[in-house]
Design a protein around this motif. Structure first.
Motif, PDB file in Angstrom:
ATOM      1  N   ASN A  38     -11.104   2.000  -9.438  1.00 46.31           N
ATOM      2  CA  ASN A  38     -12.408   2.783  -9.202  1.00 46.31           C
ATOM      3  C   ASN A  38     -12.859   2.683  -7.783  1.00 46.31           C
ATOM      4  N   VAL A  39     -12.893   1.484  -7.441  1.00 42.14           N
ATOM      5  CA  VAL A  39     -13.457   1.009  -6.094  1.00 42.14           C
ATOM      6  C   VAL A  39     -12.774   0.285  -5.116  1.00 42.14           C
ATOM      7  N   SER A  40     -11.551  -0.413  -5.260  1.00 44.64           N
ATOM      8  CA  SER A  40     -10.744  -1.152  -4.194  1.00 44.64           C
ATOM      9  C   SER A  40     -10.192  -0.153  -3.258  1.00 44.64           C
ATOM     10  N   ASP A  41     -10.267   1.075  -3.537  1.00 46.65           N
ATOM     11  CA  ASP A  41      -9.868   2.332  -2.369  1.00 46.65           C
ATOM     12  C   ASP A  41     -10.685   2.077  -1.205  1.00 46.65           C
ATOM     13  N   ARG A  42     -12.122   1.505  -1.366  1.00 44.53           N
ATOM     14  CA  ARG A  42     -12.974   1.511  -0.220  1.00 44.53           C
ATOM     15  C   ARG A  42     -12.049   0.342   0.744  1.00 44.53           C
ATOM     16  N   TYR A  43     -11.850  -0.797   0.316  1.00 44.86           N
ATOM     17  CA  TYR A  43     -11.363  -1.859   0.996  1.00 44.86           C
ATOM     18  C   TYR A  43     -10.098  -1.324   1.911  1.00 44.86           C
ATOM     19  N   PHE A  44      -9.389  -0.463   1.154  1.00 47.05           N
ATOM     20  CA  PHE A  44      -8.059  -0.007   1.604  1.00 47.05           C
ATOM     21  C   PHE A  44      -8.476   0.847   3.039  1.00 47.05           C
ATOM     22  N   ILE A  45      -9.213   1.810   2.611  1.00 48.58           N
ATOM     23  CA  ILE A  45      -9.949   2.805   3.421  1.00 48.58           C
ATOM     24  C   ILE A  45     -10.387   2.048   4.920  1.00 48.58           C
ATOM     25  N   ASN A  46     -11.309   0.907   4.434  1.00 47.27           N
ATOM     26  CA  ASN A  46     -11.720   0.159   5.686  1.00 47.27           C
ATOM     27  C   ASN A  46     -10.798  -0.316   6.397  1.00 47.27           C
ATOM     28  N   LEU A  47      -9.685  -0.859   5.691  1.00 41.39           N
ATOM     29  CA  LEU A  47      -8.692  -1.485   6.399  1.00 41.39           C
ATOM     30  C   LEU A  47      -7.833  -0.575   7.398  1.00 41.39           C
ATOM     31  N   TYR A  48      -7.576   0.555   6.753  1.00 41.60           N
ATOM     32  CA  TYR A  48      -6.839   1.465   7.419  1.00 41.60           C
ATOM     33  C   TYR A  48      -7.475   2.521   8.383  1.00 41.60           C
TER      34      TYR A  48
END
Length: 473
Positions: free
Chosen positions: A227-237
């Protein structure tokens, strides 16, 4: 009470306390996007994301065990035993977490660290009080507490952002005070503290609660990944501003998630109560097919409505969010299907299956995030979420066959899938006349597929209206 009527009654009660209040939050989206920058909104979304991850780990997800065991309680003494031992576990875990957190921030400081700690503590306590109200079947009080919390958080958001210019701190402070309001209301109405007694400490019951709840931790962590780990990958990349855009994209599927959450709350009680009935499979199948139709037809209506909402209700700097919403809608449908099947784990008190299926779904989501986000950007996150929920749903179909069998209406599943695919295809068309045409057709599709439900709803409301008029006369 008839089981269908009980499910409808509980759904209505939860809807009053959840959907109406949460919908107000959605209506304030233009306000948030106007007063907060994409960076600020992205940072707050990361805070919320992190808190969501930490809570089940800190509490051992004991609230699920609390709720499930309370449903089996026969008297006040049973209730006190379950509440007391669950509370001891929660309080002990909170103590150790607070000590570790305070030590950690001495070496690694970040914005609003102590506000965030307060938010975690009060979120956990208010959720504990709320789950007790559900477990002792005080659903009306549970729903009203949701309304109280939402009114507080929305009012304070406006005051803190406009008057005091607190920025991101406004959202955190509002959440903390809202949790305190929920605790005070439920304590005033239900006197929950009377159930907490140290003399009822029971090592055996404590172990049973932990054996039920702990397997749900990786389950919920995996849900978090999807649901929400996407945010961390988006923030990273892609950076914090891209995360703010994606956070707004998720606000639209949140409407459907609210509906799903309301149904799930009511369905859990009905599914657990009816698990041992002879016609369980028929009952479960009927409920799933109704849910399936509502999910697909709701998305078909929401897709064209979303285009208009983005254009006229969201600040220009967030308009890019429209691109990522369709696949998130599909992910929400698959999420609802997975949750429906997941009730079987709670019904049988066999929560290990939830762990396996959710873990695989979480791993799939992480893998596709790493592959897709660097290549196609934010859209990679929405597609990854959709794929992971699909994988988890398929796994649960096969795994839960040892508990129950659900007969899916394959013709309606196929037809609604094709219609939804067409709507997603035309969603990316920017012709206003096409959008208006699709919106009109979507309502017709909704009425055709849900004609029985709509008919029964109209009949129910008409009867209620006639009854009220007679009372007035």
């Amino acid at each position: 009470m008839n089981r269908n009527k009980l499910l409808v009654k509980n759904t209505i009660i939860y809807a009053v306390g959840n959907f109406g209040s949460k919908f107000l939050t959605f209506l304030l989206l233009p306000f948030y996007t106007y007063y907060l920058s994409t960076g600020d909104y992205g940072y707050f979304d990361l805070i919320t994301t992190t808190v969501t991850l930490l809570i089940p780990i800190i509490t051992f997800q004991i609230t699920d065990g609390l709720y499930r065991f309370l449903l089996d309680s026969k008297n006040d003494n049973d209730i006190s035993r379950v509440v007391s031992n669950s509370f001891f576990i929660t309080l002990t875990n909170l103590f150790f977490f607070n000590v570790i957190y305070i030590i950690f921030v001495q070496f690694k400081s970040f914005q609003y660290e102590y506000l965030i700690l307060s938010q975690i503590n009060f979120n956990i306590i208010s959720a504990f009080w709320a789950q007790i109200s559900r477990g002792i079947r005080k659903n009306a009080e549970y729903s009203i507490s949701g309304i109280v919390g939402t009114i507080i958080v929305l009012s304070l958001n406006i005051i803190f952002i406009i008057v005091f210019h607190f920025g991101v701190a406004s959202l955190i402070l509002s959440n903390i005070i809202s949790c305190i309001g929920v605790i005070i209301y439920l304590e005033f109405r239900l006197k929950i503290c009377k159930y907490i007694r140290y003399s009822l400490y029971d090592k055996k019951l404590k172990k049973e609660l932990l054996l039920f709840s702990i397997p749900l931790i990786p389950n919920l962590v995996s849900w978090w990944f999807m649901n929400v780990s996407d945010r961390y990958f988006i923030n990273l990349y892609k950076g914090i501003e891209a995360n703010g855009i994606y956070a707004v994209s998720n606000k639209f599927p949140a409407i459907l998630i609210m509906v799903n959450a309301i149904f799930s709350l009511a369905w859990q009680e009905s599914a657990i109560s009816e698990y041992k009935s002879k016609d369980r499979n028929k009952f479960y199948s009927n409920m799933f097919n109704i849910l399936m139709i509502i999910e697909f037809t709701s998305v078909i209506v929401l897709l064209p409505l979303t285009k208009f909402a983005i254009k006229y209700a969201v600040n220009d700097k967030f308009h890019e969010a429209a691109l990522y919403i369709p696949f998130l809608y599909v992910a929400t449908i698959l999420n609802a299907f997975s949750s429906f099947y997941g009730t079987g784990y709670l019904s049988t008190k066999d929560t290990k299956g939830a762990f396996y299926t959710s873990s695989i779904g979480g791993i799939v989501n992480v893998i596709f995030n790493i592959i897709l986000i660097p290549v196609i950007g934010i859209q990679g996150a929405s597609i990854s979420t959709m794929i992971s929920f699909f994988v988890m749903w398929i796994l649960r179909i096969f795994q839960t066959k040892k508990y129950f069998t659900i007969y899916i209406n394959k013709i309606k599943l196929l037809s609604l899938s094709l219609i939804s695919a067409l709507y997603i295809f035309f969603y990316y068309n920017n012709n206003i006349m096409v959008e208006i045409f699709l919106l009109i057709i979507s309502f017709i599709i909704f009425l055709v597929y849900n004609k029985n439900l709509v008919s029964k709803t109209i009949k129910y409301l008409t009867n209620k209206l006639i009854f009220v008029k007679k009372d007035v006369v």
